[in-house]
Design an enzyme around this catalytic site. Sequence first.
Site, PDB file in Angstrom:
ATOM      1  CB  CYS A 164      -3.845  -1.193  -0.967  1.00  0.00           C
ATOM      2  SG  CYS A 164      -4.222  -1.730   0.717  1.00  0.00           S
ATOM      3  CB  CYS A 174      -0.938   0.007   1.202  1.00  0.00           C
ATOM      4  SG  CYS A 174      -2.149   1.353   1.127  1.00  0.00           S
ATOM      5  CB  CYS A 182      -6.600   0.168   2.917  1.00  0.00           C
ATOM      6  SG  CYS A 182      -5.883   1.541   1.998  1.00  0.00           S
TER       7      CYS A 182
END
Length: 186
Positions: free
Chosen positions: A72, A42, A69
């Site tokens: 990502c 990420c 997230c």
Amino acid sequence: MKSTINLTFDEMWDKIMACDHTYDGQFYTAVKTTKIYCRPSCKSRKPKKVNVDFYDDIYKVELAGFRACKRCQPEVEHSPHTQLIKNVTTLLLKEYKQKLTLQDIANNVGISPYHLERIFKQETAETPRRYLEKIRIDKATHLLKSTDRTMLAICYDVGFHSPSNFYKVFRRINTCSPTEYRNMHS
């Protein structure tokens, strides 16, 4: 938390600091302060080391109360760029006869040319231009085998704007000239 791939906390920390994509899916980085978990690759801002836990299983990290997230997308099995690559390849397959620049392709998918080329190469191991050349040469080889059209007509029909470039790319991909190819397959 100890990972099944036998990496220490510091080794995993080094992997996330380097944004190493080879460890994606092997472990997840969970940030205690934000309650978000990420892939090792990420590109988001890195948290403080004291605020990080590592999990080797996506179910364990979600059970611990962390959410994925949005950048990502660690919960998605495929790359977060899969749809972008699909859009680009669809465009290239539909518009292969047109004169396409990297800027044209990037404008079509809504990102910068530099970013497009970097992501496309990362996901497909070739640039959009090379991919387009392969499509054009595939079409040309089909025409060489199935028609008796001239080399010049085939060159322009598949989207090349210069016969010399057509011959050069054809030879690079097929290790023979278009004429040799036609003679081998007639």
